[in-house]
Design a protein around this motif. Structure first.
Motif, short mmCIF file in Angstrom:
data_model
loop_
_atom_site.label_atom_id
_atom_site.label_comp_id
_atom_site.label_asym_id
_atom_site.label_seq_id
_atom_site.Cartn_x
_atom_site.Cartn_y
_atom_site.Cartn_z
N LEU A 45 -1.30 7.06 1.32
CA LEU A 45 -1.68 5.82 1.72
C LEU A 45 -0.74 4.78 2.25
O LEU A 45 -0.65 3.98 2.96
N LEU A 46 0.81 4.99 1.36
CA LEU A 46 1.54 3.97 1.67
C LEU A 46 2.19 4.37 3.04
O LEU A 46 2.48 3.52 3.92
N LEU A 47 2.08 5.62 3.32
CA LEU A 47 2.76 5.96 4.71
C LEU A 47 1.74 5.77 5.78
O LEU A 47 2.31 5.27 6.77
N ILE A 48 0.81 5.62 5.46
CA ILE A 48 -0.47 5.42 6.64
C ILE A 48 -0.27 3.81 6.64
O ILE A 48 -0.44 3.37 7.78
N TRP A 92 -9.91 9.94 0.48
CA TRP A 92 -9.30 11.06 -0.07
C TRP A 92 -8.82 10.56 -1.58
O TRP A 92 -9.32 11.48 -2.70
N LEU A 93 -8.21 9.35 -1.81
CA LEU A 93 -7.83 8.80 -3.09
C LEU A 93 -9.01 8.66 -3.92
O LEU A 93 -9.07 9.16 -5.23
N PRO A 242 -18.06 15.94 -5.42
CA PRO A 242 -16.86 15.52 -4.54
C PRO A 242 -16.85 16.14 -3.40
O PRO A 242 -16.39 15.58 -2.33
N VAL A 243 -17.03 17.48 -3.24
CA VAL A 243 -16.97 18.25 -1.94
C VAL A 243 -17.97 17.90 -0.95
O VAL A 243 -17.57 17.60 0.08
N SER A 244 -19.00 17.61 -1.19
CA SER A 244 -20.28 17.31 -0.42
C SER A 244 -19.90 15.77 -0.12
O SER A 244 -19.94 15.51 1.30
N ALA A 245 -19.37 14.99 -0.88
CA ALA A 245 -18.89 13.45 -0.49
C ALA A 245 -17.77 13.66 0.66
O ALA A 245 -18.14 13.09 1.59
N LEU A 246 -16.75 14.36 0.44
CA LEU A 246 -15.92 14.74 1.47
C LEU A 246 -16.25 15.41 2.64
O LEU A 246 -15.95 14.79 3.93
N LEU A 247 -17.20 16.31 2.67
CA LEU A 247 -17.78 16.92 3.74
C LEU A 247 -18.45 16.08 4.45
O LEU A 247 -18.19 16.13 5.95
#
Lengths: 500, 487, 108
Positions: A45-48, A92-93, A242-247
């Protein structure tokens, strides 16, 4: 290699390296694994953040590695990449936090978080890919790294779901690959450029370009779950929450939609696509998907399945916006890339909370859950209202731009589709809200899996992520005109696309 | 890297002598002995192969007249980029397999008897084959390679393995007999067997005897390469052998005869090959892909599945011929690069997969696919190696197999041969399907009461290293292709 | 017919006979003999075509010698395997593949 070249690599590495280390950690190293996960997510996040600041300052971040002559793995952080990278980095975080809470004490966590990190790495790679080859490279990496997540629980249903997913997506990418290689064969390196590059070929290639367009969109359409290529999505619901969320929010379906955006705007170019006549069929496919997904959602009693059909419908908003020529519809489509992400991830976080805390998986069992879990239910309600396009939410912004865009492009039926879909959304979301808040609680909930301490409704790691994303849903709606909103950023992108 | 390297600037003969020496020493030490000799020998050979590759990339093609005699009575050795790639590949793969095999035979001594000396002789034959400059010497090395490979297959001594070895031997003898017939006809026509001398002569004039010769040599080599429908001997031979032997045979030995087909097709016989012959080879390749994949999908034993996958992958290699024959320079170049990348990545991946499968079978004590439950959690490194190998076979990024597939598709599109694109794409999907058949089992929970022995680390990690190399070639293939360009 | 053609033609006939035997004879010993006949056929062709202007060609002689050595080695190996099969199965024939029922114990 200077910093500007290294930065895209560092963004990739911030999830790749922790992921690879996590694979080889013993199951019991809970603290180290958590520390690596969170450190990676925060560094990313910092890099972004640094890149956003740089891009506003007209810095350019490019990385190029020649695999073969005429075949480069190239990364860049342009405005569109930043949009998607920020979305995936932030979510992601939150999802990592959520997953740490969700998977407490379950087996194979090292494997899970290893692939989870790979999955985010692939998503970030897709976002920053500077040409079609690189895009495809990470697109496949995403397919491969999500499969173990879907089958994670090792049940028969999970493995069936995972295999359906692989069968659909691998076939899709085979079609995509054909299109990509063909285009490379015609054009040489196909870098993503505002306004597109294929127009330079000349009109004798129009026929081939149409076929290639169909191949590319069909290949991407599998992940973007365009009807009739959507069959894998409801089955993939067996994955952990969490996977469904991310997907559904950032990774797989979004990668498909993002790819379509890149292809239309930066390979073919909006105006050339229009003149080639490939946009209207795409718009029709998107419209059919919007209506079909919403209709199917109505009949699902399983909450995650209803959300899955809702995703099918909502992703095609992005594609509809992309398929209508004009600045405003572009803004509507692309901004929905972000808005749908934060709203849908909220809904999935909440669905996971109901399932883990109360043991409720079905909508018919959600009566009175609002009193038992007020904060989760509030977050759920905000996101659901957003999906319906209620004012003051992110969804309202997307939808108003989309319907204005439809007017501007003079596609009257698209407006009808949007209205109809709004009504259908209400039909399948409002009854849930009614059950949550106005029905009385059952005498006992089926199961308590997560024991909350101190009278809280659920574990705090499961509670914070949906609250944050629900707040973001409101913020993106209320402060849509501010300089830091996704909308503002998307307008920059759209203006660049249409002004050569 | 190697003491005395300065005193032997010519590495070519040493690549043949070193394995001969350590194999003979291992033989003298008796059955089951010689693992350490092999390890040391392979370390030296790998160094030599690297040195040769460097020499070639700096100063071009290398040659060496054995004993200073020179052709026609002496033997000339010759190495260009293609030979260097295959030599390097062979030494690296075998080096890792030696590490694997030492641990394997400690856990499972059955079949070790003369494994080490036979491996050494096999390597000497294979290195000599890659370095041969004339077709008669090729015959000799081909025959030696076949005999040592048969010895390795038979090593376990049971009915199945001796039967498989006998079948393999007879097929091999028939193959090399046909090849020798071709050599005889070519020599009778032109009075030479040197590849370099033959090329211009064939270009100038080719009587019909030469066509018969080329046909016989081609069929003989196809028999040895196990291209469909000549594949019948391969699955039992590769499936029955001990895991290190299966890995060696599937990864490298079939590639040796493929290398010969490619080399002869491109160089001395280029004026004779026709589009029809090339299309026929492509069609046989397609049939091999379909048949091999269908058989792999229906196998119940893990090693037989991998063996049938080799049948399918060999088919994939032959798709290269329609693309290099009477097409544009660009298409041919791209296809050739793709084909060679396919050879290299398949060798690494298949060695990794057989090695990983061997570890799994040692740990479970059984080799039926149905009993793989729980492997993903008990043997994560091996399953990872297997999966990475599978990714390469399916030609998915980020593997080297993806680059190979990309180049081949590019060659097919560039030469306007659409049909082959469809075949290549479907071939990749079929491989994904049978690899997935194994993986999905591995992710299931362990059966109650199943036995499990923890394997040695060397077993798991040597397979993993092989798989990782096949993967890393996906981003570092340029070096390989630069070397390939030196002809 | 000149000797220049007689040798190769005889060789070709032997080769064809050998191949046919190798393919068609089920008995292993016959297969091995057939292989040797096939080899002899090739050697005849090599020597026959090799002689130019009636004088023998040293290169083709050298090749045939090498070929004989190789085929002796191959024959030896084939005989050893055939013998072993005879001990194991009691038959001088290739075992039928797929008869897995008799398999015992795990293998790798």
């Amino acid at each position: 290699m200077n910093l500007n070249e290294a930065l895209p690599l560092l963004v990739l590495g911030s999830s790749l390296v922790p992921g690879l280390i996590i694979f080889f950690l013993a199951e019991t190293r809970f603290r180290l694994r958590t520390a690596l996960n969170l450190a990676g997510a925060i560094i990313k996040l910092l890099l972004i953040g640094y890149m956003i600041w740089g891009v506003m300052d007209n810095q350019s971040y490019h990385f190029r590695h020649t695999v073969l002559p005429g075949l480069d793995l190239a990364l860049k952080a342009d405005a569109l990449a930043i949009l998607f990278v920020s979305l995936s980095g932030a979510l992601w975080l939150l999802t990592t936090l959520y997953a740490i809470g969700y998977l407490e004490d379950s087996p194979h966590r090292s494997r899970f978080f290893g692939f989870f990190s790979l999955c985010v790495t692939a998503t970030v790679g897709i976002a920053m890919a500077a040409n079609l080859f690189t895009f495809f490279f990470f697109y496949e990496l995403l397919t491969l790294s999500t499969y173990p997540l879907i089958v994670h629980r090792g049940t028969d249903v999970a493995i069936r779901g995972g295999n359906t997913y692989l069968a659909y997506t691998l076939t899709g990418s085979a079609v995509l690959l054909t299109g990509v290689v063909w285009l490379y064969d015609l054009l040489g390196q196909v870098d993503f450029t505002y306004g597109g590059t294929v127009a330079s070929l000349g009109s004798e290639y129009d026929g081939q370009l149409k076929i290639i367009f169909v191949l590319l969109i069909a290949g991407l359409g599998v992940k973007a779950a365009i009807v009739p290529l959507h069959g894998w999505l409801p089955q993939a619901m067996v994955a952990p929450a969490p996977v469904s969320a991310l997907l559904h929010a950032v990774a797989v379906v979004k990668a498909g939609a993002f790819g379509i955006v890149r292809v239309v705007y930066e390979v073919y170019g909006a105006e050339f696509s229009e003149s080639l006549g490939v946009l209207p069929p795409l718009a029709v496919a998107a419209a059919v998907t919007i209506v079909w997904g919403s209709l199917r959602a109505i009949w699902q009693d399983n909450l995650k399945r209803r959300l899955a059909y809702s995703t099918i419908s909502q992703i095609s908003y992005i594609i509809l916006g992309t398929a209508m020529l004009g600045l405003i519809s572009t803004v509507g489509g692309v901004v929905h890339l972000v808005h749908q992400g934060i709203m849908k991830i909220t809904l999935f976080f909440c669905a996971g909370n109901y399932a883990e805390t109360l043991g409720v998986h079905k909508i018919s069992g959600m009566n009175g859950a609002g009193r038992r879990m007020p904060l989760t239910s509030a977050a759920f309600s905000i996101a659901a209202l957003g999906m319906m396009g209620a004012p003051l939410t992110a969804g309202y912004v997307s939808k108003s731009y989309l319907s204005e865009g439809a007017q501007q492009a003079n596609i009257i039926w698209a407006e009808w589709v949007l209205t109809a879909s709004g009504v259908l959304n209400a039909i399948y979301f409002l009854p849930i809200l009614y059950r949550l808040w106005f029905k009385s609680q059952p005498p006992a909930w089926p199961r308590k899996h997560i024991q909350a301490r101190g009278g809280k409704e659920t574990a705090w790691l499961l509670l914070i992520p949906p609250l944050v994303t629900a707040a973001a849903t409101l913020a993106a709606g209320i402060f849509s005109e501010s300089n830091w909103s996704p909308l503002f950023w998307v307008k920059i992108i759209a203006v660049r696309e249409y002004s050569p | 890297m190697l003491p005395g390297t300065d005193r032997m600037p010519d590495v070519i003969p040493w690549l043949i002598l070193v394995p001969l020496v350590w194999a003979s020493l291992a033989f003298l030490r008796g059955p089951g002995r010689g693992g350490r000799l092999a390890l040391a020998g392979l370390a030296v050979q790998t160094g030599l192969a690297v040195k040769l590759a460097m020499q070639i990339s700096i100063s071009g093609v290398q040659s060496h007249a054995v004993g200073g005699w020179g052709a026609p009575l002496g033997i000339d050795l010759y190495a260009d980029g293609l030979s260097a790639i295959l030599l390097l590949l062979t030494q690296v793969v075998v080096l890792l397999l030696v590490v694997y095999a030492r641990a394997y035979f400690i856990a499972h001594p059955e079949g070790v008897s003369y494994f080490w000396p036979l491996t050494g002789y096999l390597l000497a034959a294979m290195n000599a084959l890659f370095l041969s400059a004339d077709i008669f010497n090729i015959y000799v090395t081909l025959e030696l390679l076949g005999l040592t490979a048969v010895g390795l297959v038979a090593a376990r001594g049971g009915t199945e393995s001796v039967g498989a070895a006998m079948r393999y031997l007879l097929a091999g003898l028939m193959g090399s007999g046909l090849f020798l017939l071709g050599v005889a006809l070519v020599y009778g026509t032109y009075g030479t067997v040197s590849i370099a001398v033959l090329a211009p002569l064939i270009e100038a004039e080719a009587p019909s005897a030469v066509f018969v010769a080329v046909g016989a040599m081609l069929v003989g080599l196809l028999l040895k390469t196990a291209l469909f429908p000549f594949h019948f001997w391969l699955p039992p031979a590769h499936g029955e052998a001990p895991a290190p032997v299966s890995a060696l045979l599937s990864a490298l030995v079939v590639k040796a005869s493929f290398y010969l087909i490619l080399r002869l097709w491109l160089q001395p016989f280029a004026p004779l090959v026709t589009t029809a012959a090339a299309q026929l080879l492509g069609l046989l390749g397609m049939a091999a892909i379909l048949w091999g994949s269908a058989m792999a999908l229906s196998q119940t034993r893990l090693k037989m599945l991998i063996a049938y996958s080799t049948v399918a992958q060999i088919g994939y290699l032959f798709l290269l011929f329609p693309l290099v024959t009477v097409t544009s320079q660009e298409a041919a170049e791209s296809a050739l690069q793709g084909g060679v990348m396919q050879v290299v990545t398949h060798a690494l991946a298949k060695a990794a997969m057989f090695a990983a499968a061997g570890t799994v079978i040692l740990s479970l004590g059984r080799d039926d696919i149905g009993g793989l439950g729980g492997v993903a959690s008990r043997l994560p490194v091996s399953i990872f190696a297997f999966a990475l190998g599978g990714i390469t076979l399916a030609g998915l990024p980020p593997s080297g197999g993806f680059i190979a597939k990309w180049l081949l598709i590019d060659g097919a599109l560039n030469s306007g041969q659409w049909g082959w694109v469809v075949v290549m794409i479907s071939g990749g999907l079929l491989s994904a399907a049978y690899v997935c058949r194994v993986l999905r089992r591995a992710f299931l929970p362990m059966e109650a009461g199943a036995r499990f022995n923890s394997p040695a680390r060397a077993l798991e990690w040597s397979a993993f290293t092989l798989a990782l190399m096949s993967l890393l070639l996906g981003v570092r293939s340029a070096e390989v292709l630069i070397l390939l360009g030196i002809r | 017919m000149s000797t220049a053609l007689l040798f190769p033609l005889t060789g070709a006939a032997l080769f064809v006979m050998g191949v046919a035997g190798l393919l068609l004879q089920p008995h292993l010993l016959r297969k091995i003999i057939a292989f040797n006949i096939m080899g002899s056929g090739i050697f005849l062709i090599l020597v026959g075509l090799g002689q130019r202007g009636g004088s023998p060609d040293p290169v083709s002689q050298a090749m045939v010698l090498t070929g004989i050595v190789v085929s002796v080695a191959a024959t030896g190996l084939a005989l050893a395997l055939a013998r072993r099969l005879l001990d194991l199965t009691g038959k001088m024939q290739l075992p039928v593949p797929g008869e897995d029922a008799a398999r015992d114990g795990p293998d790798a």
